[in-house]
Write a protein that holds these residues in place. Sequence first.
Motif: not given
Length: 749
Positions: A476-484
């Motif tokens: 859940a820490r890595l996944l939001p970085q895909v967005v940017y």
Amino acid sequence: MIAVQRIRIFHGLLNVAKQQNVGKCCHLLPSVTTSYRCLYKTAWLATCRPTAQPSERNIILMGQPGAGKTSVGRQLAARLGMPAIDIDDDVLEKSWLMPVAKKLSHVGGERFLEEEGQAVCNFSASRSVISLTGSNPLHSAAMQHLKQSGLVVYLDVDTDDIIQRLARMKVNRIVGQEAGTPMPDILMYRAQFYEKWLDIRVLCGAGDTIEEVTEKVLRALNRYDDSESETFVSTRSSVAGVGGSEAEPKFFSDVVVEGLAPDGGLYVPKGGFPKLGPQEWKRLAKMSYPERACAILEQCIHPTDVSPPELGQMVRRAYGSNFSSEAVAPVRHLVGSQYVLELFHGPTASFKDLALQLMPQLFAHCLPQMCNYLILVATSGDTGSAVLSGFGGLDVGARHRVGVLVFFPERGVSEIQKLQMTGIREGGNARAVSVLADFDFCQRAIKRMFGDAGVTGHLAVEYATVLSTANSINWARLLPQVVYHASAYLDLLRNGVVAFGDPVDVCIPTGNFGNAMSALYAKQMGVPIRRVICASNLNCVVADFISTGRYDLRGRELMLSHSPAIDILKSSNLERFLHHVSGGDSGLVRDLYARLEKHQHFEVSAELLHKINDEVSAGWCSEEECLATIRDVHSQTGYVMDTHTAVAKTVADRLQDQSSTPVVICSTAHYGKFAPAVLTALQRGSVPTEPLDQLQELSSPGVEPQMHGALLRGLRESRSQPHRVCQPDFQVLTEEVEAMIQDSFLNVH
């Protein structure tokens, strides 16, 4: 009943653990928590899904006027062998014995909405495809009545497409639109109600045909019903469990709470990432950052783990006024074909905020209710303050059950980073402790705690506390970085720099490889990233590995640099990359990391190295080159970059080919966090000793980007606090963990 059962099972097994020697029975704990989570999942499904059985439920199509609900509904009903019901034609007009338009003209908009809602409340059906009116979602009681009988599928069509369709239909005013209100405004107003009621979003691209939208709806329905297909596996374990038996499936909610897999590996999606089509990406280009985040993350998180409305609320809280830029992660032209992705506009001025303003909310949402959780974090600088900020923003109830303990190297972070962690307190459940060692020791100690059954068993039995992590080893820490990474490409698309399908390169300063891995995942989703360039400082173990295929820690000492966030030798997320590039060969990953643990090095085959070099390239720069790049860029453009961005810029200059392919340089921190080095690079004379004076020295008029307001305010308001400094001893750190649990959850002082 299920909730009672899960509590009884959990406490029953813990009582067994108490009655026996903890050291002998703590191996049961993984199965305890797995059994518990399975019950938790079952309870969620029982309480949150529609009350109608799948064989009897309705499929309810919702969307703006002109979204195609009626046409799609007819095709969908034919494909599923179900009756098609149109609320306008089959419910309202039959109930009122007059056309809908005539009724609207008689009673007016407000009265119409109420009578429309009452008619829907008096209507019932089962196993039908129901096409709503555009205004049905504005009536709360009607939607609650409908949701009891089925799934609400939102046909999310672009506003410009809706306006064009309504113009062709000669519709110039819709229900609820007051005289003089522009059509886009009323459509935007309505969107909040669609976001509130949806179970499934179907993102419609410009030009999608009725047949294409129908296919998307069918795929979305199949996905909703097949949550078992969206499970996670460890990078080190096969699908089969102990003794060849089938392993328990791990869902998103499981891996968020667990953080690290029991076998020491990292969790990855078993089926890989979903892929969006070109029309869907083009649609996202028009959206704001929070809207993009919702659309992308909904594809990656199954709605039975986090429903789209809940996810939307979390995303809007994560990326709002807490960011100094409305764009959240803006892209700025630098020179030539180079662009800077500014990831430092969050509350702690680093790229970690993009994940850690959202991840704590996901974590709290997925938490079982009867345990306390201690978040353990090792940081090389930026993660610590971002974790404290993110978890400090949770509601009071969640903060009572979640503690945060940050370990950082005493002499391995900048003074401003240390002040952020130790001088700004988020409450009694958050603490930063320094260690007289490097980041790798801190990270290694935390991973050892997770794998030590004696430690985890003792904490579970004595304090009903489970350990988890907010480092990038947590999915859940890595996944939001895909967005940017996706958002950067979409900004270039929206600004006309690229047409969709044109490739870009991405250059990332990295030590732990999480940021680079998230770019590769964005590529897997369909973002046309050609190359990911990994930029290292003099601690260049990752760059050496990508060049040679040899990961060798023998005789290598960590060296402190001007870019401390990438002062890392043991790169955790490289494990995910090896799993990805080897086609999911968990046996290979397990063997490589066993060799690394035992012999401090491993080497991959020539064939695998070739695959690695197809995906990524790498380089490193010296301390002198880093400072020179800061000085040169400022001299040429007036732009001030931090030391990590300068590392990436230096490597990008060296590795960028002669093509016109744009290069997106990830600016991972605001220059103010590394003020002494930046002031030295800019040759500003003697550097002030006080951090606040250093920031003020850099706050000259006309400097771009401007000084980070939250960073400046934080240092003005903070007070230097004494903090714990530990010896580099595993037992000492374990005692800190237990003391933190006592202080956070037992009020033991």
